[in-house]
Design an enzyme around this catalytic site. Structure first.
Site, short mmCIF file in Angstrom:
data_model
loop_
_atom_site.label_atom_id
_atom_site.label_comp_id
_atom_site.label_asym_id
_atom_site.label_seq_id
_atom_site.Cartn_x
_atom_site.Cartn_y
_atom_site.Cartn_z
N ALA A 2 0.88 -1.18 0.00
CA ALA A 2 0.00 0.00 0.00
C ALA A 2 0.91 1.22 0.00
O ALA A 2 2.07 1.15 0.41
CB ALA A 2 -0.90 0.02 1.23
N TYR A 24 -3.13 0.83 10.06
CA TYR A 24 -3.18 -0.25 9.05
C TYR A 24 -4.13 0.11 7.92
O TYR A 24 -3.92 -0.29 6.77
CB TYR A 24 -3.52 -1.61 9.68
CG TYR A 24 -2.27 -2.28 10.13
CD1 TYR A 24 -1.68 -1.92 11.33
CD2 TYR A 24 -1.62 -3.21 9.33
CE1 TYR A 24 -0.49 -2.47 11.73
CE2 TYR A 24 -0.43 -3.77 9.72
CZ TYR A 24 0.13 -3.41 10.92
OH TYR A 24 1.33 -3.96 11.29
N LYS A 49 -6.63 -7.03 3.74
CA LYS A 49 -6.50 -8.32 4.43
C LYS A 49 -7.87 -8.96 4.68
O LYS A 49 -8.01 -10.18 4.63
CB LYS A 49 -5.74 -8.16 5.76
CG LYS A 49 -4.27 -7.79 5.61
CD LYS A 49 -3.48 -8.80 4.82
CE LYS A 49 -1.98 -8.58 4.92
NZ LYS A 49 -1.24 -9.38 3.91
N ARG A 79 9.22 -7.34 12.65
CA ARG A 79 9.90 -6.24 11.94
C ARG A 79 10.42 -6.73 10.59
O ARG A 79 11.34 -7.55 10.53
CB ARG A 79 11.07 -5.70 12.78
CG ARG A 79 11.60 -4.38 12.28
CD ARG A 79 12.74 -3.90 13.15
NE ARG A 79 12.29 -3.44 14.47
CZ ARG A 79 11.77 -2.25 14.71
NH1 ARG A 79 11.61 -1.39 13.74
NH2 ARG A 79 11.41 -1.90 15.93
N THR A 80 9.82 -6.26 9.52
CA THR A 80 10.22 -6.60 8.14
C THR A 80 10.13 -5.32 7.33
O THR A 80 9.63 -4.30 7.82
CB THR A 80 9.24 -7.61 7.52
OG1 THR A 80 7.94 -7.00 7.46
CG2 THR A 80 9.16 -8.91 8.29
N1 NAD Z 1 5.60 -8.38 9.27
C1 NAD Z 1 4.44 -8.39 9.92
O1 NAD Z 1 4.30 -7.88 11.02
C2 NAD Z 1 3.26 -9.10 9.29
C3 NAD Z 1 2.18 -9.49 10.11
C4 NAD Z 1 1.10 -10.13 9.53
C5 NAD Z 1 1.09 -10.36 8.15
N2 NAD Z 1 2.15 -9.95 7.39
C6 NAD Z 1 2.10 -10.21 5.95
O2 NAD Z 1 3.17 -11.05 5.58
C7 NAD Z 1 3.41 -10.88 4.19
C8 NAD Z 1 4.89 -10.75 3.95
O3 NAD Z 1 5.32 -9.50 4.46
P1 NAD Z 1 6.65 -9.32 5.32
O4 NAD Z 1 6.25 -8.66 6.59
O5 NAD Z 1 7.44 -10.56 5.36
O6 NAD Z 1 7.42 -8.17 4.51
P2 NAD Z 1 8.41 -8.21 3.24
O7 NAD Z 1 8.60 -6.77 2.88
O8 NAD Z 1 9.60 -9.01 3.53
O9 NAD Z 1 7.55 -8.95 2.12
C9 NAD Z 1 6.57 -8.30 1.34
C10 NAD Z 1 6.71 -8.87 -0.04
O10 NAD Z 1 5.69 -8.37 -0.92
C11 NAD Z 1 6.29 -8.29 -2.18
N3 NAD Z 1 5.50 -7.49 -3.10
C12 NAD Z 1 4.99 -6.24 -2.94
N4 NAD Z 1 4.38 -5.85 -4.09
C13 NAD Z 1 4.50 -6.86 -4.97
C14 NAD Z 1 4.10 -7.09 -6.33
N5 NAD Z 1 3.46 -6.14 -7.04
N6 NAD Z 1 4.40 -8.26 -6.93
C15 NAD Z 1 5.09 -9.22 -6.25
N7 NAD Z 1 5.49 -9.07 -4.98
C16 NAD Z 1 5.20 -7.92 -4.35
C17 NAD Z 1 7.66 -7.70 -1.90
O11 NAD Z 1 8.55 -7.90 -2.98
C18 NAD Z 1 8.05 -8.54 -0.69
O12 NAD Z 1 8.70 -9.72 -1.09
C19 NAD Z 1 2.59 -9.68 3.77
O13 NAD Z 1 1.40 -10.12 3.16
C20 NAD Z 1 2.29 -9.00 5.07
O14 NAD Z 1 1.11 -8.21 5.04
C21 NAD Z 1 3.23 -9.35 7.93
#
Ligand code: NAD
Length: 258
Positions: free
Chosen positions: A96, A158, A165, A195-196
């Site tokens: 986003a 968020y 989601k 943290r990512t």
């Molecule tokens: N980190 C958290 O606290 C948390 C908690 C719950 C859910 N999530 C979800 O986990 C998932 C992974 O996120 P993360 O936290 O590991 O962060 P991350 O930044 O490591 O991963 C996000 C990924 O989305 C990819 N992405 C974004 N736009 C894209 C597109 N157009 N085409 C292909 N790939 C695309 C990025 O390249 C990246 O690999 C996400 O869906 C996130 O919402 C994360």
């Protein structure tokens, strides 16, 4: 190597670097014996993903921007040629605009709304459809995505990602119903905050991680290997009776009312 996933092949979308939740999933699935393919969103992220893949025996990488239909088709086609079946598909993308991850939700723009839903929800549908025949070739396949509790409860900042989601979780249920007759299961893991790169786009997430760890029943932080291990279970035959589900991996935080 023998393990829970030995002989299985897994396509894992969503690794950006070694902090990514999907990297935890890749590590856990490879540890359990799966052969994995990782995808990278663009050339900027390519080297990081290739470096990750190089540490897993036999792992390959392919380019995949989920907003590009031809890339979605190309990945499915490449794996049709190489594998002929797919036991597990993980779609972890979320995106986003930064300015829409702070302040009031009501300000969300039409373009920002479409962009977040396109990447973070439609991406799962598009990938699952493209890989459907490959998944059906496996003897019980598993599709998995990642979600967050902000879909159900209001979490500051968020905003549009929470709405995406909620749509993602509903899509999981509809996909599970469509694909169940083909012995393809579809589930989501709802992860606690970690943290990512993606998480750091949400204002105030750093403080939230500590607070959640202090208050969660298990009194600890969520980490990517907690996610990876549950993902490996969900991809395995041990989870053959689970579909359409959102499984919380958050050290119990979601059960709290206050
Ligand atoms: N980190 C958290 O606290 C948390 C908690 C719950 C859910 N999530 C979800 O986990 C998932 C992974 O996120 P993360 O936290 O590991 O962060 P991350 O930044 O490591 O991963 C996000 C990924 O989305 C990819 N992405 C974004 N736009 C894209 C597109 N157009 N085409 C292909 N790939 C695309 C990025 O390249 C990246 O690999 C996400 O869906 C996130 O919402 C994360």
């Amino acid at each position: 190597m023998s393990g829970l996933l030995s002989g299985k092949r897994a396509l894992i979308q969503g690794v950006a670097n070694r902090f990514s939740l999907c990297w935890g999933i890749a590590e856990a699935m490879a540890r359990e014996g799966a052969e994995v393919c990782l995808t990278y969103q663009n050339e900027r992220l390519r080297k990081g993903v290739e470096d990750c893949a190089a540490t897993l025996p036999g792992a390959i990488t392919l380019p995949l921007d989920l907003q590009q239909d031809e890339q979605v088709e190309a990945v499915a086609h490449a794996l049709q040629e190489r594998w002929g079946k797919m036991d597990a598909l993980v779609v972890g993308a979320a995106f986003a605009r930064q300015e829409e991850l702070e302040g009031e939700f009501i300000k969300v723009s039409r373009e920002g709304f479409h962009l977040a839903l396109d990447v973070s929800c439609y991406g799962l549908v598009a990938m699952t459809r493209a890989c459907r025949s490959l998944l059906a070739e496996a003897d019980g396949a598993s599709v998995l995505t990642l979600t967050y509790i902000a879909s159900e409860r209001v979490v500051p900042n968020y905003n549009i990602m929470a709405v995406a989601k909620a749509a993602l979780e509903a899509s999981v249920r509809y996909l599970a119903n469509d694909l169940g007759p083909e012995n393809i299961r579809v589930n989501a893991i709802s992860a606690g905050p970690v943290r990512t790169a993606a998480a750091s786009g949400v204002k105030g997430v750093g403080g939230m991680i500590g607070e959640v760890a202090e208050r969660s029943p298990l009194r600890r932080k969520t980490d990517r290997m907690q996610i990876g291990d549950v993902a490996a279970f969900l991809a395995s035959d041990l989870a053959r009776g689970i579909t359409g589900e959102t499984v919380f991996v958050d050290n119990g935080f979601h059960i709290l009312g206050m």
